[in-house]
Every structure is written in structure tokens, then in C-alpha cells.
Design a protein around this motif. Sequence first.
Motif, PDB file in Angstrom:
ATOM      1  N   HIS A  88       0.892  -1.159   0.000  1.00 27.24           N
ATOM      2  CA  HIS A  88       0.000   0.000   0.000  1.00 27.24           C
ATOM      3  C   HIS A  88       0.932   1.211   0.000  1.00 27.24           C
ATOM      4  CE1 HIS A  88      -3.503   2.468   1.107  1.00 27.24           C
ATOM      5  NE2 HIS A  88      -2.670   3.108   1.891  1.00 27.24           N
ATOM      6  N   GLN A  89       1.158   1.757  -1.168  1.00 24.22           N
ATOM      7  CA  GLN A  89       2.112   2.859  -1.283  1.00 24.22           C
ATOM      8  C   GLN A  89       1.411   4.082  -1.829  1.00 24.22           C
ATOM      9  OE1 GLN A  89       5.200   1.165  -3.694  1.00 24.22           O
ATOM     10  NE2 GLN A  89       6.131   0.137  -1.952  1.00 24.22           N
ATOM     11  N   ARG A  90       1.368   5.110  -1.024  1.00 26.28           N
ATOM     12  CA  ARG A  90       0.759   6.379  -1.402  1.00 26.28           C
ATOM     13  C   ARG A  90       1.801   7.474  -1.269  1.00 26.28           C
ATOM     14  NH1 ARG A  90      -2.199   3.281  -3.281  1.00 26.28           N
ATOM     15  NH2 ARG A  90      -4.367   2.897  -2.782  1.00 26.28           N
ATOM     16  N   VAL A  91       1.695   8.477  -2.110  1.00 19.14           N
ATOM     17  CA  VAL A  91       2.601   9.622  -2.069  1.00 19.14           C
ATOM     18  C   VAL A  91       1.776  10.894  -1.939  1.00 19.14           C
ATOM     19  CG1 VAL A  91       4.389   8.496  -3.436  1.00 19.14           C
ATOM     20  CG2 VAL A  91       2.643   9.864  -4.574  1.00 19.14           C
ATOM     21  N   CYS A  92       2.430  11.940  -1.464  1.00 20.18           N
ATOM     22  CA  CYS A  92       1.797  13.256  -1.398  1.00 20.18           C
ATOM     23  C   CYS A  92       1.803  13.823  -2.805  1.00 20.18           C
ATOM     24  CB  CYS A  92       2.583  14.145  -0.442  1.00 20.18           C
ATOM     25  SG  CYS A  92       1.904  15.799  -0.265  1.00 20.18           S
ATOM     26  N   THR A  93       0.626  14.072  -3.352  1.00 21.51           N
ATOM     27  CA  THR A  93       0.538  14.479  -4.751  1.00 21.51           C
ATOM     28  C   THR A  93      -0.505  15.569  -4.951  1.00 21.51           C
ATOM     29  OG1 THR A  93       0.388  13.620  -7.002  1.00 21.51           O
ATOM     30  CG2 THR A  93      -1.136  12.687  -5.397  1.00 21.51           C
ATOM     31  N   TYR A  94      -0.508  16.143  -6.128  1.00 18.29           N
ATOM     32  CA  TYR A  94      -1.389  17.261  -6.469  1.00 18.29           C
ATOM     33  C   TYR A  94      -2.784  16.761  -6.833  1.00 18.29           C
ATOM     34  CZ  TYR A  94       2.985  19.828  -6.792  1.00 18.29           C
ATOM     35  OH  TYR A  94       4.188  20.401  -6.508  1.00 18.29           O
ATOM     36  N   ASN A  95      -3.810  17.310  -6.183  1.00 18.26           N
ATOM     37  CA  ASN A  95      -5.194  17.036  -6.558  1.00 18.26           C
ATOM     38  C   ASN A  95      -5.731  18.111  -7.491  1.00 18.26           C
ATOM     39  OD1 ASN A  95      -5.244  14.755  -4.996  1.00 18.26           O
ATOM     40  ND2 ASN A  95      -6.306  15.698  -3.286  1.00 18.26           N
TER      41      ASN A  95
END
Length: 139
Positions: A88-95
Motif C-alpha cells: 500500500h504505497q501512497r505519495v503526497c501528490t497534487y489534486n
Amino acid sequence: MASLRSRAPGLSPVTLCCVTLAVWLCCGAHTEASVLNLKRFVGCAVREFTFQARKPGCGGLHITTDACWGRCETWEKPVLDPPFIESHQRVCTYNETRLETVQLPNCSAEVDPSYTYPVALRCGCGVCLTSTTECITSV
């Protein structure tokens, strides 16, 4: 002694101390508290970011913009079936972003001085998309 007795009615020394402490924590200690909170922060947020915009044939320009910053929950665990790992890999990204354009200084006559960059409006933890984010796929 007289000045101690002529305090405002209804304000005990304890209340006055609590108010003073609250003002100091909210205003006076803001910088130090922010640094400490960022070390423990888990999530993704819009944060001010400064970089130098460069383009061949032009001078550089320092730009301050809003960018996504943070760390998101990521985990891996071994499993019995291939590929033998569940992740489960999530990154801080632009919405949501908007583009801004500035003119770089001292450009050669044949170089367009326009420089376009994104400004973060909303950020969140999500799957890493190579179209908007530099993703590390292997170590």
C-alpha cells in the motif's frame, strides 16, 4: 502593593496567567511549534516552496509558489502468493493545480522568456502518477 490590588475585576492571577500563556503559544511560539509539528506530520498539505526557475539562454529567477508536501501512510507485508508482497504505497501528490507564467530576465533574443510552473491548490495522498510526480519505482 496598590497596583496589585487595582487589577481588572473578574481576572484572577490564574486567569491572567492562562491568557498570557495562550497568547504566547498562539503567537510568540508559532515558528518553533510549526517546525516541531512538521516533524510529526503525517498527511499531505499545501506548503510554500521557493525554487530558482532556469532556462538555457536566460537568467535565473527565484519563484515562491505553493507545492504539495508531506508523507503518506505506506506499508508492505509478505504474502504466500506471487509476487510475494502486498503493498500500500501512497505519495503526497497534487489534486488540483493552476499554471502561472513569469518572464525570465536577461534572455537571448532567440529565447522565449516565458516560464510556466504549477501552483498547488489542493493536495492529498494518492497513487504516484508519473505524469505529475517523479516516482521512484525501484531501489
